[in-house]
Design a protein around this motif. Structure first.
Motif, PDB file in Angstrom:
ATOM      1  N   HIS A 558       0.963  -0.828   0.082  1.00 26.36           N
ATOM      2  CA  HIS A 558      -0.076   0.058   0.447  1.00 26.36           C
ATOM      3  C   HIS A 558       0.700   1.509   0.106  1.00 26.36           C
ATOM      4  O   HIS A 558       2.077   0.903  -0.022  1.00 26.36           O
ATOM      5  CB  HIS A 558      -0.956   0.064   1.249  1.00 26.36           C
ATOM      6  N   PHE A 559       0.018   2.523   0.102  1.00 26.36           N
ATOM      7  CA  PHE A 559       0.988   3.836  -0.391  1.00 26.36           C
ATOM      8  C   PHE A 559       0.655   4.043   1.698  1.00 26.36           C
ATOM      9  O   PHE A 559      -0.258   4.192   2.383  1.00 26.36           O
ATOM     10  CB  PHE A 559       0.816   4.645  -1.261  1.00 26.36           C
ATOM     11  N   GLY A 560       1.758   4.780   1.544  1.00 25.80           N
ATOM     12  CA  GLY A 560       1.943   5.900   3.582  1.00 25.80           C
ATOM     13  C   GLY A 560       1.901   7.336   2.686  1.00 25.80           C
ATOM     14  O   GLY A 560       2.945   7.755   2.472  1.00 25.80           O
ATOM     15  N   ILE A 561       1.200   8.308   3.507  1.00 32.09           N
ATOM     16  CA  ILE A 561       1.828  10.177   3.371  1.00 32.09           C
ATOM     17  C   ILE A 561       2.104  10.305   4.880  1.00 32.09           C
ATOM     18  O   ILE A 561       1.417   9.987   5.431  1.00 32.09           O
ATOM     19  CB  ILE A 561       0.273  10.459   2.653  1.00 32.09           C
ATOM     20  N   SER A 562       3.406  11.037   5.130  1.00 36.70           N
ATOM     21  CA  SER A 562       3.127  11.989   6.004  1.00 36.70           C
ATOM     22  C   SER A 562       3.235  12.975   6.513  1.00 36.70           C
ATOM     23  O   SER A 562       3.831  13.632   4.964  1.00 36.70           O
ATOM     24  CB  SER A 562       4.672  11.195   6.845  1.00 36.70           C
TER      25      SER A 562
END
Length: 915
Positions: A558-562
């Motif tokens: 999946h993807f992550g955004i911080s």
């Protein structure tokens, strides 16, 4: 062009599994692949190429909402022009037409050739250009293109007033059209030999041959603002390698006054700021040196630096008057050679064109030689704007590279203004410089740590991180590689590096302790930074940072955004994803998503990955076929130690049936569980999808190795995994086969020497005798094979004379009498990686021992069959026939029972059975 209704309606099969077809070789060409996908700068349009295995493909252009869809038959190599207002694409002749002309033995100059289409995305009109040679278009917002077309006629010889036939020594010319897609303005020029374009698309330069008997060349600049052509220079010699700066205000080119075949070139420079009809100034080169014709010229993005190659002045050789029968033809192998003779011969053409990078500092009117024989490799930075460069020299270690894969190279920091070199430090491949040139950084294998050093102080700083930053899974005798770096933050403040799971932030000055940025290790997740702007020099931590995330246990992704210390993640799914591509001017992404059952179609969303939309449906026919599923199979390799592999099952899997099983392996494969495998001809290994569709189980176990015992390691993991799987009620334990290629082929050969567990085996390009292979050559590159036995894949960890017993113990040839399993091998006579004599040795041994063995040699083919070779279909047929016979009791084909006599080569194939 075809206009297609959209959005796509995905068709789901409602037929029962029992009604679905099994894949066969005749189905290969029904399967499409998609690639060359791109998105317009404004994010409004997406393009992708959809191609069958053989035949004519199509270029599809889809609106970002999926509502508009256009198909351009036989189109490829496309580029969006000015935000997506236009699309330029190359159109190939029909495949059948090309084939027909080849059958007729049509001369090359009369063969059908490509054409060019320019599509207007608003009006959908198309402007065509025939007989395409090449096209230049800008990605920076210009409507202008340079279109080169092969001449529609042969230029007349005006001195004789008759048509002049082209000879092989004639300079190739073309018709050049400078075309504005928006205004439709056209400017054409005949007899052009070279053309270049400013990256902005705002200027062009080209070289034109005179049509009269003077045989002169002229160099011109075309200004897109005024649409005027300016002559820069005329010569009876030659012009070459024209190059413009970003906005087209400067031009560099090579010019030779020589009219003979052997030419030396000087570097020239022209600028709009000077008299537009005169050469403004000449940059002189050092004595006995000329600009190299074998290296392109290019300007830095800020137009202050002009980069070019230099080479020694060429001296014309005297005419060769010797007959071929009078010439000595000899290679002398010397122990003093840095590179052995086969490697020198393999790299002969590259050596012949060796150039050394230099830079002209235009504001200063000064040349600095950056590279030379002692420092041939140079790396520039910041699109050439940086006031420094890095140099790498592997010359002192070339000799030891034959046996030492960790030989390394020396790194130098080079001042562009003086040419002064600093450091000279021995490093591995994992070394570089920060974007602003403040720090050198490198990975030191001796203590497995990252180091930084200020350019000013030159004091190395070791960075202590409380986790391992080198590859934890690497188990070869060489030094383990680091996981690498993500990049530098703004102003060279911090360097981000990876461990197996996370990103760490280190202060290059050493004043601050390393900080873990992500929380992957705690959750068995692997985080990797997504660089969405390919031209970005720094990571800006004040903006949202995007990551790809991979679960090392479940294999989901999946993807992550911080942002501002908070991490948001998209839901984990049982898919793998390609690296997203972002539109230049909008927050729009495209990517592919796949697993074993799902073709990697193209998806689009915003950068938050919200509400993704599927834009393609390349293979709707898949629902008609018995496909399959993939799952992780885990077993206990020894008490307390688990291992894993991938188990593929047919879509119509029945747990009450007993299935034949094929075991395929290489090294570590389980992380690729969510990979789609197109049904296509084999290049060397089984196609998992095809065999699963035909109601086989396919098992792909992981293998981990102990130095000195690669064969025993393979036996331990493959046999224990296969035995564990054979205990399942749905596995026919008496019908398990084994197949592998190259390193996998070697392991197959070794395993069947040690166990009769497998009913049939197929080994491709297998090393059978490590004692003879150790002293061999990898003929594709000309390098010695020693390094791979001592340090890399073969994992012996010692020389042949240090531990000959290990080379013998790991060689299947010496255990040939113990083999009880029927063995088929493929090994081709043009294999540049593994000498095909290795399979011949094992074949002859088994033949003499009267054991069933076959050897397939596809004439002229390399290590793996060429992708478009018809031999792939043949191999696919024989692979399936072989395993169907031994694992499904199907009748053996004639090629297995009687072979194919040399007299029948190419006439009979032996696919049919004797019954």
């Amino acid at each position: 062009m075809k206009w297609l209704l959209a959005p796509i309606t995905l068709l789901w099969a409602v037929s029962l599994w029992a009604q679905k077809k099994q894949l066969d070789v005749c189905d290969f060409n029904n399967w499409k692949s998609i690639d060359q996908f791109a998105i317009s700068d404004n994010g409004a349009w997406v393009s992708y190429l959809q191609s069958p295995f053989k035949g004519d493909g199509s270029l599809f252009v889809v609106s970002c909402d999926g509502q508009q869809r256009y198909e351009f038959e036989r189109a490829s190599k496309s580029i969006f022009i000015h935000n997506g207002d236009f699309l330029a694409y190359q159109i190939a002749p029909k495949t059948d037409s090309i084939r027909s002309h080849k059958i007729k033995k049509t001369k090359a100059e009369n063969m059908p050739i490509d054409s060019l289409g320019i599509w207007n995305s608003s009006t959908h009109d198309i402007r065509y250009f025939k007989k395409l040679h090449q096209v230049l278009a800008s990605t920076e917002g210009s409507y202008w293109l340079a279109i080169s077309q092969k001449p529609t006629r042969i230029v007349a010889d005006t001195t004789q007033q008759k048509t002049k036939k082209r000879s092989k020594n004639d300079t190739e010319t073309f018709l050049l059209t400078l075309y504005n897609a928006q205004t439709k303005a056209e400017h054409t020029f005949e007899n052009v030999t070279e053309v270049c374009m400013a990256e902005s698309g705002l200027g062009f330069a080209f070289v034109q041959l005179a049509t009269d008997s003077t045989a002169t060349q002229s160099l011109y600049v075309f200004d897109t603002h005024t649409e005027k052509t300016t002559e820069i220079a005329t010569s009876s010699g030659a012009f070459a390698k024209p190059a413009m700066d970003f906005d087209g205000s400067q031009l560099a080119y090579l010019q030779s006054a020589d009219t003979a075949k052997t030419k030396n070139y000087d570097l020239w420079h022209w600028s709009h700021k000077q008299d537009s009809r005169k050469l403004t100034h000449t940059i002189l080169l050092p004595p006995n040196t000329h600009a190299s014709i074998h290296q392109n010229l290019w300007f830095s993005r800020n137009a202050k630096h002009l980069y070019f190659g230099t080479a020694p002045t060429v001296i014309a050789e005297p005419k060769d008057t010797l007959l071929e029968s009078e010439k000595v033809k000899l290679d002398i192998w010397s122990w003093t050679d840095a590179r052995i003779q086969p490697q020198q011969l393999a790299e002969f053409k590259k050596d012949e064109k060796q150039s050394y990078l230099a830079v002209a500092l235009l504001p200063e009117g000064k040349i600095v030689q950056l590279a030379d024989e002692t420092l041939p490799e140079i790396q520039t930075f910041d699109q050439g704007n940086a006031e420094f460069a890095l140099g790498f020299d592997e010359t002192p270690y070339l000799r030891s590279q034959s046996w030492d894969s960790d030989a390394g190279r020396n790194l130098y920091y080079i001042d562009l203004h003086t040419g002064a070199r600093k450091y000279g430090k021995r490093v591995t491949d994992f070394a570089g410089i920060s974007p602003q040139g403040n720090y050198i950084y490198w990975f030191e294998p001796k203590d497995s740590c990252w180091y930084t050093s200020s350019i000013r102080t030159e004091i190395p700083i070791r960075h202590k991180i409380p986790t391992i930053v080198y590859d934890e899974t690497q188990n070869t005798p060489e030094q383990a590689d680091p996981y690498g770096t993500a990049g530098w933050t703004t102003h060279d403040k911090y360097l981000w590096i990876y461990d197996r799971y996370d990103l760490w932030q280190i202060d290059p000055t050493g004043k601050e302790a390393a900080i873990k940025i992500t929380s992957g290790r705690e959750h068995n997740l692997q985080y990797r930074y997504l660089k969405l702007d390919p031209k970005a020099l720094h990571i800006d931590p004040t903006k949202p940072i995007r990551y790809s995330i991979f679960n090392l246990h479940t294999k989901d992704a999946h993807f992550g955004i911080s942002h501002k210390g908070k991490m948001r993640q998209t839901p984990a799914q049982a898919f793998s994803y390609s690296r997203p591509i972002k539109a230049k001017k909008t927050d729009t992404l495209i990517w592919t998503r796949e697993n074993f059952s799902t073709f990697p179609n193209l998806w689009i969303s915003d950068t938050e990955i919200a509400n993704p939309l599927c834009l393609s449906d390349a293979n709707p026919q898949q629902t008609q076929y018995n496909w399959g599923t993939a799952e992780i199979f885990r077993w206990e390799i020894e008490p307390g130690q688990q291992e894993e592999g991938i188990l593929y099952k047919p879509e119509n899997f029945d747990p009450n049936k007993k299935y034949p099983t094929l075991v395929y392996f290489y090294e570590l494969n389980s992380d690729q569980i969510h990979q789609y495998h197109n049904p296509k001809p084999s290049r060397s290994v089984i196609n998992r999808t095809v065999f699963v569709s035909n109601e086989y189980l396919v098992f792909v176990p992981n293998i981990r190795y102990k130095t000195g015992y690669p064969g025993e390691s393979a036996l331990k993991y493959v046999l224990s995994g296969s035995r564990a799987l054979s205990q399942a009620s749905y596995v026919d334990s008496t019908r398990i086969g084994i197949q592998g290629q190259s390193w996998g082929g070697y392991q197959v050969a070794y395993i069947i020497c040690r166990t009769p567990f497998f009913r049939a085996a197929w080994a491709g390009a297998a090393v059978s005798n490590m004692t003879s292979a150790y002293g061999g050559i990898r003929w594709a590159t000309g390098v010695s094979r020693m390094f791979q036995y001592e340090k890399t894949q073969s994992r012996i960890g010692a020389t042949l004379w240090e531990k000959p017993e290990l080379y013998i113990a790991n060689s299947p040839l010496f255990m040939a009498p113990d083999i009880q399993t029927p063995l088929a091998m493929m090994h081709n006579d043009n294999d540049g990686a593994v000498p095909w004599a290795q399979s011949i040795e094992l074949f002859l041994a088994l033949r003499r021992l009267n054991k069933p063995v076959w050897l397939l040699n596809y004439n002229g083919e390399p290590h793996n069959l060429n992708a478009n070779s018809p031999n792939g279909v043949d191999l696919s047929i024989r692979l399936k026939q072989y395993f169907d016979h031994y694992l499904k009791d199907q009748p053996a084909p004639i090629w297995m029972t009687h072979g194919i006599p040399a007299l029948d080569k190419g006439k009979k194939f032996g696919y049919e059975t004797t019954q």
